[in-house]
Motif scaffolding. Structure first.
Motif, PDB file in Angstrom:
ATOM      1  N   TYR A  32      -9.751   6.281   1.129  1.00 17.89           N
ATOM      2  CA  TYR A  32      -8.896   5.891   0.023  1.00 17.89           C
ATOM      3  C   TYR A  32      -7.421   6.066   0.350  1.00 17.89           C
ATOM      4  CZ  TYR A  32     -12.978   5.602  -2.943  1.00 17.89           C
ATOM      5  OH  TYR A  32     -14.181   5.230  -3.482  1.00 17.89           O
ATOM      6  N   ALA A  33      -6.621   5.168  -0.165  1.00 21.45           N
ATOM      7  CA  ALA A  33      -5.185   5.350  -0.167  1.00 21.45           C
ATOM      8  C   ALA A  33      -4.813   6.258  -1.339  1.00 21.45           C
ATOM      9  CB  ALA A  33      -4.475   4.005  -0.314  1.00 21.45           C
ATOM     10  N   ILE A  34      -3.753   7.016  -1.157  1.00 25.71           N
ATOM     11  CA  ILE A  34      -3.288   7.911  -2.202  1.00 25.71           C
ATOM     12  C   ILE A  34      -1.823   7.615  -2.495  1.00 25.71           C
ATOM     13  CG2 ILE A  34      -2.816  10.301  -2.852  1.00 25.71           C
ATOM     14  CD1 ILE A  34      -5.778   9.679  -2.785  1.00 25.71           C
ATOM     15  N   GLY A  35      -1.499   7.565  -3.752  1.00 21.07           N
ATOM     16  CA  GLY A  35      -0.116   7.336  -4.161  1.00 21.07           C
ATOM     17  C   GLY A  35       0.405   8.489  -4.990  1.00 21.07           C
ATOM     18  N   TRP A  36       1.674   8.786  -4.782  1.00 20.20           N
ATOM     19  CA  TRP A  36       2.398   9.712  -5.646  1.00 20.20           C
ATOM     20  C   TRP A  36       3.374   8.887  -6.483  1.00 20.20           C
ATOM     21  CZ3 TRP A  36       1.660  14.899  -6.222  1.00 20.20           C
ATOM     22  CH2 TRP A  36       0.951  15.580  -5.226  1.00 20.20           C
ATOM     23  N   PHE A  37       3.404   9.155  -7.770  1.00 16.27           N
ATOM     24  CA  PHE A  37       4.295   8.456  -8.681  1.00 16.27           C
ATOM     25  C   PHE A  37       4.866   9.462  -9.666  1.00 16.27           C
ATOM     26  CE2 PHE A  37       2.880   4.439  -7.113  1.00 16.27           C
ATOM     27  CZ  PHE A  37       1.555   4.620  -6.810  1.00 16.27           C
ATOM     28  N   ARG A  38       5.924   9.077 -10.330  1.00 13.95           N
ATOM     29  CA  ARG A  38       6.528   9.991 -11.304  1.00 13.95           C
ATOM     30  C   ARG A  38       6.919   9.230 -12.552  1.00 13.95           C
ATOM     31  NH1 ARG A  38      12.143  10.985  -7.914  1.00 13.95           N
ATOM     32  NH2 ARG A  38      13.043   8.891  -8.242  1.00 13.95           N
ATOM     33  N   GLN A  39       7.016   9.971 -13.636  1.00 16.06           N
ATOM     34  CA  GLN A  39       7.422   9.372 -14.899  1.00 16.06           C
ATOM     35  C   GLN A  39       8.238  10.377 -15.683  1.00 16.06           C
ATOM     36  OE1 GLN A  39       4.234   7.719 -17.268  1.00 16.06           O
ATOM     37  NE2 GLN A  39       5.654   6.327 -18.273  1.00 16.06           N
ATOM     38  N   ALA A  40       9.451   9.974 -16.006  1.00 16.05           N
ATOM     39  CA  ALA A  40      10.330  10.781 -16.833  1.00 16.05           C
ATOM     40  C   ALA A  40      10.203  10.324 -18.280  1.00 16.05           C
ATOM     41  CB  ALA A  40      11.774  10.637 -16.352  1.00 16.05           C
ATOM     42  N   ALA A  99      -6.772   4.919  -4.630  1.00 17.97           N
ATOM     43  CA  ALA A  99      -7.018   3.483  -4.664  1.00 17.97           C
ATOM     44  C   ALA A  99      -7.784   3.053  -3.437  1.00 17.97           C
ATOM     45  CB  ALA A  99      -5.696   2.723  -4.729  1.00 17.97           C
ATOM     46  N   THR A 100      -8.596   2.036  -3.590  1.00 18.34           N
ATOM     47  CA  THR A 100      -9.220   1.409  -2.433  1.00 18.34           C
ATOM     48  C   THR A 100      -8.120   0.740  -1.622  1.00 18.34           C
ATOM     49  OG1 THR A 100     -11.247   1.021  -3.685  1.00 18.34           O
ATOM     50  CG2 THR A 100     -10.893  -0.303  -1.693  1.00 18.34           C
ATOM     51  N   PRO A 101      -8.055   0.975  -0.314  1.00 18.20           N
ATOM     52  CA  PRO A 101      -6.951   0.436   0.490  1.00 18.20           C
ATOM     53  C   PRO A 101      -6.807  -1.071   0.398  1.00 18.20           C
ATOM     54  CG  PRO A 101      -8.173   2.061   1.723  1.00 18.20           C
ATOM     55  CD  PRO A 101      -8.971   1.806   0.481  1.00 18.20           C
ATOM     56  N   ASP A 102      -5.545  -1.516   0.307  1.00 18.49           N
ATOM     57  CA  ASP A 102      -5.206  -2.935   0.271  1.00 18.49           C
ATOM     58  C   ASP A 102      -3.780  -3.044   0.812  1.00 18.49           C
ATOM     59  OD1 ASP A 102      -6.042  -5.469  -2.200  1.00 18.49           O
ATOM     60  OD2 ASP A 102      -5.030  -5.651  -0.276  1.00 18.49           O
ATOM     61  N   ASP A 103      -3.007  -4.005   0.372  1.00 16.71           N
ATOM     62  CA  ASP A 103      -1.603  -4.129   0.766  1.00 16.71           C
ATOM     63  C   ASP A 103      -0.852  -2.919   0.229  1.00 16.71           C
ATOM     64  OD1 ASP A 103       0.741  -6.858   0.793  1.00 16.71           O
ATOM     65  OD2 ASP A 103       1.184  -4.724   0.731  1.00 16.71           O
ATOM     66  N   LEU A 104      -0.503  -1.979   1.104  1.00 16.97           N
ATOM     67  CA  LEU A 104       0.024  -0.697   0.643  1.00 16.97           C
ATOM     68  C   LEU A 104       1.332  -0.867  -0.134  1.00 16.97           C
ATOM     69  CD1 LEU A 104      -0.687   2.339   0.790  1.00 16.97           C
ATOM     70  CD2 LEU A 104       0.907   2.489   2.728  1.00 16.97           C
ATOM     71  N   GLN A 105       2.233  -1.709   0.370  1.00 16.91           N
ATOM     72  CA  GLN A 105       3.511  -1.889  -0.321  1.00 16.91           C
ATOM     73  C   GLN A 105       3.290  -2.481  -1.701  1.00 16.91           C
ATOM     74  OE1 GLN A 105       6.563  -4.020   1.830  1.00 16.91           O
ATOM     75  NE2 GLN A 105       7.746  -4.422  -0.011  1.00 16.91           N
ATOM     76  N   ALA A 106       2.485  -3.506  -1.802  1.00 17.92           N
ATOM     77  CA  ALA A 106       2.253  -4.156  -3.092  1.00 17.92           C
ATOM     78  C   ALA A 106       1.621  -3.180  -4.078  1.00 17.92           C
ATOM     79  CB  ALA A 106       1.375  -5.381  -2.910  1.00 17.92           C
ATOM     80  N   MET A 107       0.712  -2.350  -3.571  1.00 13.47           N
ATOM     81  CA  MET A 107       0.048  -1.381  -4.438  1.00 13.47           C
ATOM     82  C   MET A 107       1.018  -0.311  -4.914  1.00 13.47           C
ATOM     83  SD  MET A 107      -3.403  -0.836  -2.225  1.00 13.47           S
ATOM     84  CE  MET A 107      -3.932   0.535  -3.224  1.00 13.47           C
ATOM     85  N   CYS A 108       1.961   0.066  -4.060  1.00 17.40           N
ATOM     86  CA  CYS A 108       2.840   1.198  -4.352  1.00 17.40           C
ATOM     87  C   CYS A 108       3.955   0.830  -5.332  1.00 17.40           C
ATOM     88  CB  CYS A 108       3.417   1.727  -3.046  1.00 17.40           C
ATOM     89  SG  CYS A 108       3.898   3.473  -3.095  1.00 17.40           S
TER      90      CYS A 108
END
Length: 128
Positions: A32-40, A99-108
């Motif tokens: 799996y791909a892993i993403g870090w995101f933030r929300q203020a 996420a299931t790996p795909d286009d990493l930039q588009a997913m991020c």
């Protein structure tokens, strides 16, 4: 059942550093791909820092590029996000997601498609 748990948040002064971790269970992290995101408060979720499954390729949003680094240890079921040169604008709740790996930039990039299991987040506050 897939689960992700973030930890390591806290308060730090401008210019300081912090290390967040995302511990996973219930699935094989290596696939799996892993993403870090933030929300203020009052803002959309943004600031993606994503890492691919087995080749460890990364993608960073411009707002965090050069300051944040993501790395992973699949054997330990853990992904880290190293935050440096922190700014008050980095104050937010930080989440990791799988996420299931795909286009990493588009997913991020927003709307972070493909990331379908999320942790509960950890608060990061940057203030003097």
């Amino acid at each position: 059942q897939s689960q992700l748990v973030e930890s390591g948040g806290g308060q730090v002064q401008p210019g300081g550093s912090l290390s967040l971790s995302c511990t996973t269970s219930g699935f094989s992290l290596e696939y799996y791909a892993i993403g870090w995101f933030r929300q203020a408060p009052g803002k959309e979720r943004e600031g993606g820092a994503c890492i691919n499954d087995r080749d460890n390729r990364t993608y960073y949003d411009d707002s965090v590029k050069g300051r944040f680094t993501s790395f992973r240890d699949n054997a330990k079921n853990t992904i880290w996000l190293q935050l440096t040169s922190m700014e008050p604008e980095d104050t937010a709740v930080y989440y990791c997601a799988e996420a299931t790996p795909d286009d990493l930039q588009a997913m991020c990039e927003p709307p972070q498609y493909g990331f379908d299991v999320w942790g509960r987040g950890t608060q990061v506050t940057v203030s003097a």
